[in-house]
Design an enzyme around this catalytic site. Structure first.
Site, short mmCIF file in Angstrom:
data_model
loop_
_atom_site.label_atom_id
_atom_site.label_comp_id
_atom_site.label_asym_id
_atom_site.label_seq_id
_atom_site.Cartn_x
_atom_site.Cartn_y
_atom_site.Cartn_z
N HIS A 48 83.87 -19.35 16.32
CA HIS A 48 84.96 -19.16 17.30
C HIS A 48 86.25 -19.82 16.79
O HIS A 48 87.34 -19.24 16.86
CB HIS A 48 84.56 -19.73 18.66
N HIS A 72 91.01 -26.56 17.86
CA HIS A 72 91.48 -26.50 19.25
C HIS A 72 90.44 -26.90 20.29
O HIS A 72 90.78 -27.36 21.36
CB HIS A 72 92.09 -25.13 19.57
N GLU A 76 87.78 -31.28 23.54
CA GLU A 76 87.17 -30.85 24.80
C GLU A 76 85.65 -30.77 24.69
O GLU A 76 84.94 -31.19 25.60
CB GLU A 76 87.75 -29.47 25.15
N ASP A 77 85.16 -30.27 23.60
CA ASP A 77 83.74 -29.89 23.52
C ASP A 77 82.88 -30.71 22.56
O ASP A 77 81.71 -30.40 22.37
CB ASP A 77 83.62 -28.40 23.11
N ASP A 138 93.07 -17.84 20.78
CA ASP A 138 91.78 -18.30 21.33
C ASP A 138 91.27 -17.27 22.34
O ASP A 138 90.12 -16.82 22.29
CB ASP A 138 92.04 -19.67 21.99
N ASP A 259 104.04 11.06 25.49
CA ASP A 259 103.98 10.20 24.30
C ASP A 259 102.59 9.62 24.07
O ASP A 259 102.44 8.47 23.73
CB ASP A 259 105.01 9.08 24.41
MN MN Z 1 88.40 -21.87 22.37
#
Ligand code: MN
Length: 475
Positions: A48, A72, A76-77, A138, A259
């Protein structure tokens, strides 16, 4: 699945002169931090992070953003903190990661309650636009792997994508990202409608593809005959979600959509754009009022291109878009494509920040109430925009359904206050007449008039005009 080799390849290709060691280091750091973690789809978590970084590289973002893309989700994780990121990668990358982390903790709680979410997004944007773009990269990968997520969570994420992320990508001029997000979210949010659109365009798409191929061959021949060098000429199919939206506006009648596929011609530079237009118009007659020069007058979000719709010998209409290589990249990646972007991270202080960002920052400063904020945002950001002209040819961007009064107050408070009438394309109209893209708007004023009419508060639709009228009435 994107591998580290894929990422390295695109970096070496795109940034031959830059030091990519920090990206390599970020990959190793993130691999260790996320080791053992799996996503719901079953693959290792690091994929990811890699996909996010890869998306950022495709958007031509700078090296620190790509490193931040890899990192990123670390604070957090994983067991590693933001402090660890800062110690290893320095302040710039740590601040990007911190921004993304902060945005990530905001939860979507239904349409009415996303004010806070949006407000933070815009605050982050003001600080460093790259944070929003990392978040978009993300989200793009999360949407690509949405199948693996629990059903009710899936719907929430898809809705949030359609209602918040896609409009933001759009406002940043990142049409490629916007379109991809919308088409990924569409089947989850509106499954029935998605199936319907897919079904009804099938046959049209087949015949249309053949037709555009014929047009393309003829155009190609003419260009070669005139020694015009083109880099690309291709049929571009409209995205499913935008077809769906257009169908809603056109009474669900597919025959009213001209279009479905446009022919796009990309040339090396600006001068050739006009040469191509000349060649095209020599062969086919343009539809009146449908030639749009967004090169001389770019849209406020920076979009540049020549558009024309022509009658072809097949008794049909074809839309043709002509642009240079630079314009093509900008149209796909928006702010991210500007190389000068690197030097203008803090867009709020820069002259070249799109006007709508400056405008939103202004609004944001003045508003403390969430309910008011949502109203603003809905009017000023999420409505479709129209582009109208002053008699001198300046382009003014307003939300859909804006009136001559909104236009007048947008130009200048005094013009609004003294407004007594309006002409659209030389015709007198009522002050509540809704403006359309392409209208030339002229405001008539009476210098003796001092006060706006209180009834105007029910006519104008932009918050800025409302506030100006209220202020003046208070005086
Ligand atoms: Mn993420």
């Amino acid at each position: 699945m994107i591998t580290f080799d894929d990422l390295k390849k695109i970096l070496v290709n795109q940034y031959p002169d830059e030091d990519i060691n920090v990206v390599i280091k970020a990959f190793h750091f993130a691999s260790v931090a996320h080791s053992g973690q799996k996503r719901r789809t079953g693959e290792d978590y690091i994929y990811h992070a890699l996909a996010t970084a890869y998306n950022l590289a495709q958007m031509k973002m700078d090296i620190p953003s790509i490193a931040a893309g890899l990192l990123h989700d670390v604070p957090e994780d994983t067991d590693f903190s933001l402090e660890d990121v800062k110690n290893n990668f320095g302040k710039e990358i740590a601040e990007l990661v911190a921004g993304v982390t902060k945005l990530g903790t905001l939860k979507y709680r239904g349409l009415e309650r996303y004010a806070e979410n949006l407000r933070k997004m815009f605050l982050a944007m003001a600080k460093d636009l790259r944070i929003i773009i990392i978040k978009l990269a993300d989200r793009l990968h999360n949407m690509q792997t949405l199948e693996g997520v629990r059903e009710e969570k899936r719907l929430r994420i898809a809705q949030e994508t359609l209602e918040i992320y896609a409009p933001i990508a759009n406002r940043l001029g990142m049409f490629e990202v916007k379109t991809r997000l919308e088409d990924l979210a569409f089947p989850y949010v509106y499954p029935t409608e998605y199936a319907w659109v897919k079904n009804i365009i099938q046959d049209r798409l087949k015949s249309e593809t053949k037709y555009i191929e014929k047009i393309k061959k003829l155009a190609q021949k003419d260009l070669s005959k005139n020694n015009i060098n083109f880099l690309q000429i291709k049929g571009r199919v409209k995205s499913l979600y935008s077809i769906y939206q257009k169908l809603l506006r056109r009474g669900k009648d597919l025959n009213k959509i001209y279009d479905l596929i446009a022919l796009r011609i990309v040339v090396p530079d600006v001068t050739e754009c006009y040469s191509v237009l000349g060649v095209i118009h020599k062969r086919w007659t343009p539809l009146k009022g449908r030639v749009k020069d967004y090169i001389a007058q770019p849209k406020p979000n920076g979009y540049r291109s020549l558009h024309t719709s022509v009658f072809t010998e097949f008794g049909k209409i074809a839309e043709i878009q002509i642009r240079s290589q630079d314009m093509d990249e900008e149209a796909e990646f928006g702010v991210a494509a500007h190389s000068r972007y690197k030097e203008s991270k803090n867009l709020s202080n820069k002259k070249n920040a799109p006007t709508w960002i400056k405008h939103l920052l202004e609004i944001q400063k003045n508003i403390t109430d969430n309910v008011e904020f949502v109203k603003h945002i809905k009017n000023d950001l999420f409505l479709n925009r129209i582009f109208v002209f002053t008699p001198k040819g300046d382009v003014i961007e307003l939300p859909e359904n804006a009136t001559p009064l909104d236009f007048a107050f947008h130009i200048h408070t005094d013009i609004g206050n003294k407004c007594v009438g309006a002409k659209i394309n030389d015709q007198m109209v009522a002050l509540n007449h809704p403006l359309k893209s392409g209208d030339v708007v002229e405001i008539m004023t009476d210098k003796n008039r001092k006060m706006p009419n209180p009834d105007w508060l029910n006519i104008v639709i932009t918050q800025a005009a409302k506030e100006k009228i209220r202020n003046q009435l208070r005086k």
